[in-house]
Design an enzyme around this catalytic site. Sequence first.
Site, PDB file in Angstrom:
ATOM      1  N   SER A 129       5.253   3.642  -7.864  1.00 35.11           N
ATOM      2  CA  SER A 129       4.015   4.259  -6.993  1.00 35.11           C
ATOM      3  C   SER A 129       4.453   4.707  -5.487  1.00 35.11           C
ATOM      4  O   SER A 129       5.420   4.253  -4.939  1.00 35.11           O
ATOM      5  CB  SER A 129       3.215   3.050  -6.867  1.00 35.11           C
ATOM      6  OG  SER A 129       2.024   3.229  -5.757  1.00 35.11           O
ATOM      7  N   TYR A 153      13.941  -3.269  -9.917  1.00 34.54           N
ATOM      8  CA  TYR A 153      14.437  -2.765 -11.109  1.00 34.54           C
ATOM      9  C   TYR A 153      15.258  -1.507 -10.811  1.00 34.54           C
ATOM     10  O   TYR A 153      16.407  -1.569 -11.764  1.00 34.54           O
ATOM     11  CB  TYR A 153      12.985  -2.306 -11.816  1.00 34.54           C
ATOM     12  CG  TYR A 153      13.167  -1.378 -12.961  1.00 34.54           C
ATOM     13  CD1 TYR A 153      13.912  -2.008 -14.079  1.00 34.54           C
ATOM     14  CD2 TYR A 153      13.032   0.000 -13.168  1.00 34.54           C
ATOM     15  CE1 TYR A 153      14.333  -1.367 -15.182  1.00 34.54           C
ATOM     16  CE2 TYR A 153      13.182   0.607 -14.169  1.00 34.54           C
ATOM     17  CZ  TYR A 153      14.018   0.292 -15.215  1.00 34.54           C
ATOM     18  OH  TYR A 153      14.335   0.750 -16.390  1.00 34.54           O
ATOM     19  N   LYS A 157      19.844  -1.550 -12.054  1.00 38.28           N
ATOM     20  CA  LYS A 157      20.424  -0.583 -13.113  1.00 38.28           C
ATOM     21  C   LYS A 157      21.825  -0.151 -12.801  1.00 38.28           C
ATOM     22  O   LYS A 157      22.100   0.581 -11.885  1.00 38.28           O
ATOM     23  CB  LYS A 157      19.438   0.555 -13.260  1.00 38.28           C
ATOM     24  CG  LYS A 157      18.258   0.205 -13.777  1.00 38.28           C
ATOM     25  CD  LYS A 157      18.092  -1.057 -14.883  1.00 38.28           C
ATOM     26  CE  LYS A 157      18.886  -0.828 -16.113  1.00 38.28           C
ATOM     27  NZ  LYS A 157      18.983  -1.984 -16.870  1.00 38.28           N
TER      28      LYS A 157
HETATM   29  N1  UFG Z   1     -11.250   4.125   0.932  1.00 38.49           N
HETATM   30  C1  UFG Z   1     -12.414   4.249   1.567  1.00 38.49           C
HETATM   31  N2  UFG Z   1     -13.455   3.277   0.869  1.00 38.49           N
HETATM   32  C2  UFG Z   1     -13.135   2.830  -0.292  1.00 38.49           C
HETATM   33  C3  UFG Z   1     -11.867   3.142  -0.773  1.00 38.49           C
HETATM   34  C4  UFG Z   1     -11.058   3.715  -0.463  1.00 38.49           C
HETATM   35  O1  UFG Z   1     -12.760   4.459   2.529  1.00 38.49           O
HETATM   36  O2  UFG Z   1     -14.147   2.101  -0.844  1.00 38.49           O
HETATM   37  C5  UFG Z   1     -10.035   5.009   1.509  1.00 38.49           C
HETATM   38  C6  UFG Z   1      -8.848   4.215   1.762  1.00 38.49           C
HETATM   39  O3  UFG Z   1      -9.183   3.858   3.265  1.00 38.49           O
HETATM   40  C7  UFG Z   1      -7.752   5.151   2.133  1.00 38.49           C
HETATM   41  C8  UFG Z   1      -8.341   6.227   0.970  1.00 38.49           C
HETATM   42  O4  UFG Z   1      -9.528   5.997   0.811  1.00 38.49           O
HETATM   43  O5  UFG Z   1      -7.674   5.937   3.168  1.00 38.49           O
HETATM   44  C9  UFG Z   1      -7.549   6.049  -0.500  1.00 38.49           C
HETATM   45  O6  UFG Z   1      -7.819   4.724  -0.986  1.00 38.49           O
HETATM   46  P1  UFG Z   1      -7.565   4.121  -2.178  1.00 38.49           P
HETATM   47  O7  UFG Z   1      -7.854   2.858  -2.321  1.00 38.49           O
HETATM   48  O8  UFG Z   1      -8.064   5.116  -3.385  1.00 38.49           O
HETATM   49  O9  UFG Z   1      -5.965   4.423  -2.552  1.00 38.49           O
HETATM   50  P2  UFG Z   1      -4.725   4.003  -1.599  1.00 38.49           P
HETATM   51  O10 UFG Z   1      -4.024   5.301  -1.127  1.00 38.49           O
HETATM   52  O11 UFG Z   1      -5.011   2.935  -0.745  1.00 38.49           O
HETATM   53  O12 UFG Z   1      -3.764   3.264  -2.803  1.00 38.49           O
HETATM   54  C10 UFG Z   1      -3.824   4.066  -4.061  1.00 38.49           C
HETATM   55  C11 UFG Z   1      -3.414   2.773  -5.263  1.00 38.49           C
HETATM   56  C12 UFG Z   1      -2.079   2.099  -4.763  1.00 38.49           C
HETATM   57  C13 UFG Z   1      -1.139   3.410  -4.794  1.00 38.49           C
HETATM   58  C14 UFG Z   1      -1.316   4.074  -4.040  1.00 38.49           C
HETATM   59  C15 UFG Z   1      -0.274   5.284  -3.872  1.00 38.49           C
HETATM   60  O13 UFG Z   1      -4.460   1.667  -5.019  1.00 38.49           O
HETATM   61  O14 UFG Z   1      -2.035   1.204  -5.958  1.00 38.49           O
HETATM   62  O15 UFG Z   1      -2.669   4.707  -3.934  1.00 38.49           O
HETATM   63  O16 UFG Z   1      -0.548   6.239  -2.692  1.00 38.49           O
HETATM   64  F1  UFG Z   1       0.069   2.646  -4.508  1.00 38.49           F
END
Ligand code: UFG
Length: 334
Positions: A129, A153, A157
């Site tokens: 990720s 992981y 390896k």
């Molecule tokens: N966001 C909001 N409101 C919400 C949810 C998210 O404003 O209800 C914003 C967050 O602050 C962020 C963006 O939308 O700026 C994206 O948030 P996500 O939770 O959709 O995604 P993240 O980038 O935080 O994290 C996701 C996964 C992780 C992964 C990552 C990889 O949750 O597991 O992407 O970049 F590792």
Amino acid sequence: MARSILVTGGAGYIGSHTVLELLLGGYKAVVVDKLDNSSEIAIKRVQELAGEHGSNLTFHEIDLRDKPALEKLFASEKFEAVIHVAGLKAVGESVQKPLLYYDNNLICMIVLLEVMAAHGCKKLVFSSSATVYGWPKVVPCTEESPISATNPYGRTKSDSTWKIILLRYFNPVGAHPSGHIGEDPRGIPNNLIPFIQQVAVGRRPALTVYGTDYKTTDGTGVRDYIHVVDLADGHIAALKKLADPSVGCEVYNLGTGKGTSVLEMVAAFEKASGKKIPLVMADRRPGDAEIVYAGTEKAERELNWKAKYGIQEFCIDQWNWASKNPYGYEPQAP
Ligand code: UFG
């Protein structure tokens, strides 16, 4: 005889789309999934979408920690490679229940590797990720960027007979264009797009926007959203790359190389769906980075893979899935 690939977590969001691409690509797919966070209906729909290739899919409800069950499966069939997508992935939950996460994600990996080795299957594509990049000092994030969460992981390896590709997913979104498979999170969605989708179908009143004071064009966080069908294709490209004798353990970003803000996503989704998404502006969410997007050159060069779809396309496909399946794989509100 079609080549047989084992896909762990193949009933889930990323897994189901990957299995479909495998089948369409002429592979045989064997799915193991414990259906904690996924549905067997996804398997049936993938079978239907794959048409004449649908019969090349078999499903086993197995918890990967159940070593005897996995042993039995490997004894019954020879796998060319494993695509290991299974895992728990809610960041917030992992902080509350770390032991659950270590038990599930690490033990699964160890048991899987042991059984693979015992049966001489040493090709693996593993879901990593972009979260490993933390709050990057420099964007785009390349595979050489410093990582703030290490992957034990990949490090451990050292056996050169293994061939392993770690795929660093950015933010997977969208759904298969048929609208028959897509993301169906249990409980309150953590991620932006599933949340927007649930507001659009009337399941939740408003989207909370976490942070409006980031140093970005409109103050909201920027991410690299990648269409899940592109991501699934990236797994097929990785599988092909495993045939390359030079591969030992390699890491590839799967992203688009483009950053999109929360408000840009909301606007694109409103356009695709014709629905208004009410917003509640709030403070930053702890642990969130400001801007994250991928450097894509390495995957383009070495996997011969590039994301094809952009923000409008995945919003259209997301809405197609949402409007056909407002409660995901459940027929109605629970
Ligand atoms: N966001 C909001 N409101 C919400 C949810 C998210 O404003 O209800 C914003 C967050 O602050 C962020 C963006 O939308 O700026 C994206 O948030 P996500 O939770 O959709 O995604 P993240 O980038 O935080 O994290 C996701 C996964 C992780 C992964 C990552 C990889 O949750 O597991 O992407 O970049 F590792």
